[in-house]
Design a protein around this motif. Sequence first.
Motif, mmCIF file in Angstrom:
data_model
loop_
_atom_site.group_PDB
_atom_site.id
_atom_site.type_symbol
_atom_site.label_atom_id
_atom_site.label_comp_id
_atom_site.label_asym_id
_atom_site.label_seq_id
_atom_site.Cartn_x
_atom_site.Cartn_y
_atom_site.Cartn_z
ATOM 1 N N TYR A 147 10.962 -10.130 11.738
ATOM 2 C CA TYR A 147 10.055 -8.799 11.831
ATOM 3 C C TYR A 147 10.059 -8.010 10.727
ATOM 4 C CZ TYR A 147 8.906 -9.978 16.722
ATOM 5 O OH TYR A 147 8.110 -10.758 17.702
ATOM 6 N N ILE A 148 8.905 -7.308 10.158
ATOM 7 C CA ILE A 148 8.841 -6.629 8.917
ATOM 8 C C ILE A 148 8.137 -5.353 9.642
ATOM 9 C CG2 ILE A 148 7.717 -6.070 6.827
ATOM 10 C CD1 ILE A 148 7.242 -9.201 6.491
ATOM 11 N N GLN A 149 9.146 -4.117 9.435
ATOM 12 C CA GLN A 149 8.369 -2.932 9.880
ATOM 13 C C GLN A 149 7.679 -2.251 8.586
ATOM 14 O OE1 GLN A 149 11.117 0.288 11.129
ATOM 15 N NE2 GLN A 149 9.845 1.223 12.266
ATOM 16 N N VAL A 150 6.521 -1.692 8.801
ATOM 17 C CA VAL A 150 5.642 -1.107 7.730
ATOM 18 C C VAL A 150 5.640 0.222 8.068
ATOM 19 C CG1 VAL A 150 4.714 -3.306 7.172
ATOM 20 C CG2 VAL A 150 3.502 -1.765 8.768
ATOM 21 N N GLU A 151 5.478 1.060 6.940
ATOM 22 C CA GLU A 151 4.939 2.265 6.746
ATOM 23 C C GLU A 151 3.635 2.408 7.601
ATOM 24 O OE1 GLU A 151 6.725 5.030 6.079
ATOM 25 O OE2 GLU A 151 8.153 4.184 4.515
ATOM 26 N N PRO A 152 3.495 3.200 8.696
ATOM 27 C CA PRO A 152 1.977 3.347 9.439
ATOM 28 C C PRO A 152 0.736 3.411 8.298
ATOM 29 C CG PRO A 152 3.624 4.966 10.324
ATOM 30 C CD PRO A 152 4.216 4.483 9.009
ATOM 31 N N SER A 153 0.677 4.028 7.229
ATOM 32 C CA SER A 153 -0.254 4.422 6.644
ATOM 33 C C SER A 153 -0.659 3.089 5.558
ATOM 34 C CB SER A 153 -0.312 5.673 5.758
ATOM 35 O OG SER A 153 0.810 5.447 4.970
ATOM 36 N N VAL A 154 -1.813 2.569 5.282
ATOM 37 C CA VAL A 154 -1.972 1.420 4.463
ATOM 38 C C VAL A 154 -2.208 2.118 3.069
ATOM 39 C CG1 VAL A 154 -3.790 -0.433 3.720
ATOM 40 C CG2 VAL A 154 -3.337 0.577 6.401
ATOM 41 N N MET A 155 -1.413 1.140 2.106
ATOM 42 C CA MET A 155 -1.463 1.661 0.668
ATOM 43 C C MET A 155 -2.655 1.378 0.062
ATOM 44 S SD MET A 155 2.201 0.555 -0.796
ATOM 45 C CE MET A 155 2.059 1.070 -2.515
ATOM 46 N N ILE A 156 -3.269 0.069 0.288
ATOM 47 C CA ILE A 156 -4.572 -0.365 -0.218
ATOM 48 C C ILE A 156 -5.220 -1.226 0.866
ATOM 49 C CG2 ILE A 156 -4.480 0.113 -2.672
ATOM 50 C CD1 ILE A 156 -3.565 -2.696 -2.999
ATOM 51 N N GLY A 157 -6.454 -1.565 0.926
ATOM 52 C CA GLY A 157 -6.966 -2.592 1.663
ATOM 53 C C GLY A 157 -7.751 -1.697 2.596
ATOM 54 N N GLU A 158 -7.776 -1.908 3.787
ATOM 55 C CA GLU A 158 -8.368 -1.478 5.051
ATOM 56 C C GLU A 158 -8.942 -0.207 4.662
ATOM 57 O OE1 GLU A 158 -5.892 -1.052 8.345
ATOM 58 O OE2 GLU A 158 -6.027 -3.094 8.776
ATOM 59 N N GLU A 159 -8.285 0.884 4.082
ATOM 60 C CA GLU A 159 -8.952 1.986 4.017
ATOM 61 C C GLU A 159 -9.508 2.508 2.638
ATOM 62 O OE1 GLU A 159 -5.701 4.546 4.908
ATOM 63 O OE2 GLU A 159 -5.852 4.299 7.064
ATOM 64 N N ASN A 160 -9.490 1.341 1.867
ATOM 65 C CA ASN A 160 -10.105 1.359 0.488
ATOM 66 C C ASN A 160 -11.496 0.735 0.630
ATOM 67 O OD1 ASN A 160 -10.564 1.087 -2.310
ATOM 68 N ND2 ASN A 160 -8.569 0.427 -2.659
ATOM 69 N N ASP A 161 -12.288 1.620 -0.040
ATOM 70 C CA ASP A 161 -13.764 1.079 -0.018
ATOM 71 C C ASP A 161 -14.059 0.182 -1.249
ATOM 72 O OD1 ASP A 161 -13.696 3.384 -1.654
ATOM 73 O OD2 ASP A 161 -14.888 4.455 -0.178
ATOM 74 N N ASP A 162 -12.930 -0.314 -2.127
ATOM 75 C CA ASP A 162 -13.245 -1.189 -3.252
ATOM 76 C C ASP A 162 -13.394 -2.513 -2.822
ATOM 77 O OD1 ASP A 162 -13.072 -2.754 -5.257
ATOM 78 O OD2 ASP A 162 -11.278 -1.889 -6.050
ATOM 79 N N PRO A 163 -14.730 -3.058 -3.011
ATOM 80 C CA PRO A 163 -14.899 -4.296 -2.406
ATOM 81 C C PRO A 163 -14.068 -5.497 -2.761
ATOM 82 C CG PRO A 163 -16.835 -3.542 -3.832
ATOM 83 C CD PRO A 163 -15.996 -2.329 -3.607
ATOM 84 N N ALA A 164 -13.637 -5.142 -4.293
ATOM 85 C CA ALA A 164 -12.777 -6.199 -4.659
ATOM 86 C C ALA A 164 -11.516 -6.524 -4.129
ATOM 87 C CB ALA A 164 -12.325 -5.883 -6.218
ATOM 88 N N ASP A 165 -11.193 -5.417 -2.944
ATOM 89 C CA ASP A 165 -9.777 -5.454 -2.292
ATOM 90 C C ASP A 165 -10.063 -6.248 -1.049
ATOM 91 O OD1 ASP A 165 -7.734 -4.630 -3.700
ATOM 92 O OD2 ASP A 165 -8.222 -2.437 -3.358
ATOM 93 N N ASP A 166 -11.431 -6.647 -0.737
ATOM 94 C CA ASP A 166 -11.379 -7.279 0.614
ATOM 95 C C ASP A 166 -10.772 -6.386 1.779
ATOM 96 O OD1 ASP A 166 -12.238 -10.652 0.395
ATOM 97 O OD2 ASP A 166 -13.178 -8.992 -0.856
ATOM 98 N N GLU A 167 -10.623 -7.190 2.895
ATOM 99 C CA GLU A 167 -9.743 -6.798 3.742
ATOM 100 C C GLU A 167 -8.218 -6.683 4.022
ATOM 101 O OE1 GLU A 167 -10.927 -10.621 4.524
ATOM 102 O OE2 GLU A 167 -11.946 -8.897 3.713
ATOM 103 N N ILE A 168 -7.678 -7.439 2.884
ATOM 104 C CA ILE A 168 -6.266 -7.588 2.759
ATOM 105 C C ILE A 168 -5.658 -6.509 2.534
ATOM 106 C CG2 ILE A 168 -4.376 -9.015 1.962
ATOM 107 C CD1 ILE A 168 -6.612 -10.883 1.000
#
Length: 374
Positions: free
Chosen positions: A161-182
């Motif tokens: 298992y990998i435990q992550v920091e709860p806040s997303v660095m880039i991706g979901e919360e980023n509205d840059d379309p180049a980042d897609d949803e990853i």
Amino acid sequence: MKQIADNHVYAVVMAGGSGSKLWPLSRKKSPKQFLHFFDGGTMIRKTVERIAGAVRMENIFIITGKQHWLLVNESLPDFDPGNIIIEPTIRDTATCIALATTFIRKRDPDAVTIVLPADHLVLDEEQFLKTITKGVGLAREQRGLITVGIHPDRPETRYGYIQVEPSVMIGEENDDPADDEIALFRVKTFAEKPDTATAEQFLQSRDFWWNSGVFIWHVDDISREYRRSLPDLFEDMQNVHAFIGTERQDSVIEDVYSWIHPVSIAYGIMEKAEKVYMLAGNFGWTDLGSWDEVIKVGLGLEGRDMDGSEVIMIDSKEVFVRKPHGKAVVTVGVDDIIVVDTPDALLICKAGESQKVVKAVEMMRREPGLEGFL
Ligand SMILES: Nc1nc2c(ncn2[C@@H]2O[C@H](COP(=O)(O)OP(=O)(O)O[C@H]3O[C@H](CO)[C@@H](O)[C@H](O)[C@@H]3O)[C@@H](O)[C@H]2O)c(=O)[nH]1
């Protein structure tokens, strides 16, 4: 999907596992990576073809034990033998990755390497390659270790298992379309194969993801972690580095392997590593680690063998049969079972309990006279 336009990108396919989870089909002599589940070839072949969608063929390496060299060759007869790294014995993934990194570093000191298991199933190949491509870019930009996590849907104890920091660095919360949803997360901890109670806590906390076993990093960054966490192995590999391409290469590797203790990449490196990131993998993934998993992804049809012939079911349902061609099987009044028949061994297992097959394999290991069935 276009190949990554960076000649310094390499892939390492790890294919040394001895695999007992799909017994009696997977055996010491024919581990899972050399099994054939689909049209188009063995799992290792599918893995190499998949990653060749992003990485130049001449930059793909396979690392395997010497007892499996022939099977690699049978699966991939056109694969450049110069890109097959042979280990004298199997010493677990930290050792195998250290050796592969040493070969790649020798060829290209500016390499970014994608490390992949040879025996996993990916349903959405395009999304997989998109994720990998993003990982390669991040490995260059962030100069950390990139892992690929899978959102867990059960408290599985066979995975890390990998435990992550709860806040997303880039991706979901980023509205840059180049980042897609990853989405990209910073990793807090790595926890290899927890017990059931811990896995249940992990699942509830929502910060834990399964480790897919795919890693992406620059050779300098992973080498730095080896120097810090496994300094003896690092020194041994420095020695190997000096002899690669010389006539002493194989004997030096043989020597080093004679004293190395097996250690996995999770325990040896990832649990202590600094600057680790996780990309959220969303490409339909399973490691096909049990017969139930095989059935779940639709590789077995209810009441039929793999090609749907010669199984007759009377008053039976949810019966999965895998058997040699030309053999008829009849089930009467039985539900929820998995039957796997091979010329010399037969498994009859209640559906949902196939993880326990490894217990039988362990018993056979201990029992004199049964090792021929392993
Ligand atoms: N060449 C080589 N390959 C190896 C060796 N040991 C394992 N491999 C290969 O490395 C991959 C991982 O094998 P294991 O280490 O046996 O996998 P695991 O117990 O299932 O756990 C790993 O994979 C899980 C996902 O399937 C992860 O969740 C877990 O954290 C870990 O990375 C497989 O492709 C296997 O063939 C070795 O010594 N040499």
